[in-house]
Design a protein around this motif. Sequence first.
Motif, PDB file in Angstrom:
ATOM      1  N   LEU A  66       0.821  -1.199   0.000  1.00  0.00           N
ATOM      2  CA  LEU A  66       0.000   0.000   0.000  1.00  0.00           C
ATOM      3  C   LEU A  66       0.858   1.253   0.000  1.00  0.00           C
ATOM      4  O   LEU A  66       0.569   2.223  -0.719  1.00  0.00           O
ATOM      5  N   LEU A  67       1.928   1.251   0.783  1.00  0.00           N
ATOM      6  CA  LEU A  67       2.837   2.400   0.808  1.00  0.00           C
ATOM      7  C   LEU A  67       3.487   2.609  -0.556  1.00  0.00           C
ATOM      8  O   LEU A  67       3.619   3.734  -1.030  1.00  0.00           O
ATOM      9  N   TRP A  69       2.264   1.661  -3.468  1.00  0.00           N
ATOM     10  CA  TRP A  69       1.231   2.115  -4.393  1.00  0.00           C
ATOM     11  C   TRP A  69       0.963   3.609  -4.211  1.00  0.00           C
ATOM     12  O   TRP A  69       0.812   4.337  -5.190  1.00  0.00           O
ATOM     13  N   ARG A  70       0.897   4.074  -2.960  1.00  0.00           N
ATOM     14  CA  ARG A  70       0.668   5.503  -2.705  1.00  0.00           C
ATOM     15  C   ARG A  70       1.821   6.355  -3.220  1.00  0.00           C
ATOM     16  O   ARG A  70       1.611   7.435  -3.764  1.00  0.00           O
ATOM     17  N   LEU A  73       1.440   6.587  -6.910  1.00  0.00           N
ATOM     18  CA  LEU A  73       0.329   7.479  -7.232  1.00  0.00           C
ATOM     19  C   LEU A  73       0.747   8.940  -7.096  1.00  0.00           C
ATOM     20  O   LEU A  73       0.426   9.767  -7.957  1.00  0.00           O
ATOM     21  N   ARG A  74       1.468   9.258  -6.041  1.00  0.00           N
ATOM     22  CA  ARG A  74       1.954  10.638  -5.873  1.00  0.00           C
ATOM     23  C   ARG A  74       2.895  11.022  -6.997  1.00  0.00           C
ATOM     24  O   ARG A  74       2.858  12.148  -7.501  1.00  0.00           O
ATOM     25  N   ASN A  77       0.848  11.646 -10.139  1.00  0.00           N
ATOM     26  CA  ASN A  77       0.118  12.913 -10.046  1.00  0.00           C
ATOM     27  C   ASN A  77       1.044  14.095 -10.271  1.00  0.00           C
ATOM     28  O   ASN A  77       0.653  15.081 -10.913  1.00  0.00           O
TER      29      ASN A  77
END
Length: 168
Positions: A66-67, A69-70, A73-74, A77
Amino acid sequence: MLRSCAYEKEVMEALKAGHWPEGCAPELRAHVESCATCSDFVLLTQAFQSAKSESVQEAPTGSPGLLWWRAQLRRRNAVTERVSRPITIAQTFAWIVTSVVGVILIASQYGDRVRWASWWAGLEPAKLLHFLSGSLVKPDGNLLLIIPGLGVLALLSGIVVYLASEKS
């Protein structure tokens, strides 16, 4: 007033190792009960250690996937924002051009007292054929040249704005 104690290093090591109070010598515990400096040190250290353990327990760590993936994602973006900057500039330019065309059209028609009905009535196919056949530029500011040109410019600006807003 800062006071130092001969047992201070031993108390500090026992606290760091987690041996206080069960895993240390009875004479060290007796000293801490009688020495104000060491008892204050133990009290403060235990308070800070309990606050640290509570904050670690309250903070959600999450799974490594999850870390990751985040973080991805950042990163995506940030890249998207950097890439969309020129599109935003083009979109703003198109809005400005469209607004200027609208203001120019309104200003040109205001000078003629806004005679749209008489202008449409005066538009005849014979005049349009004469316009298309060769006399495109007249020194008197032919409306048959100005209005379609402004319309095409406004239309193209609108298309650019639409396409830019669709992709962003």
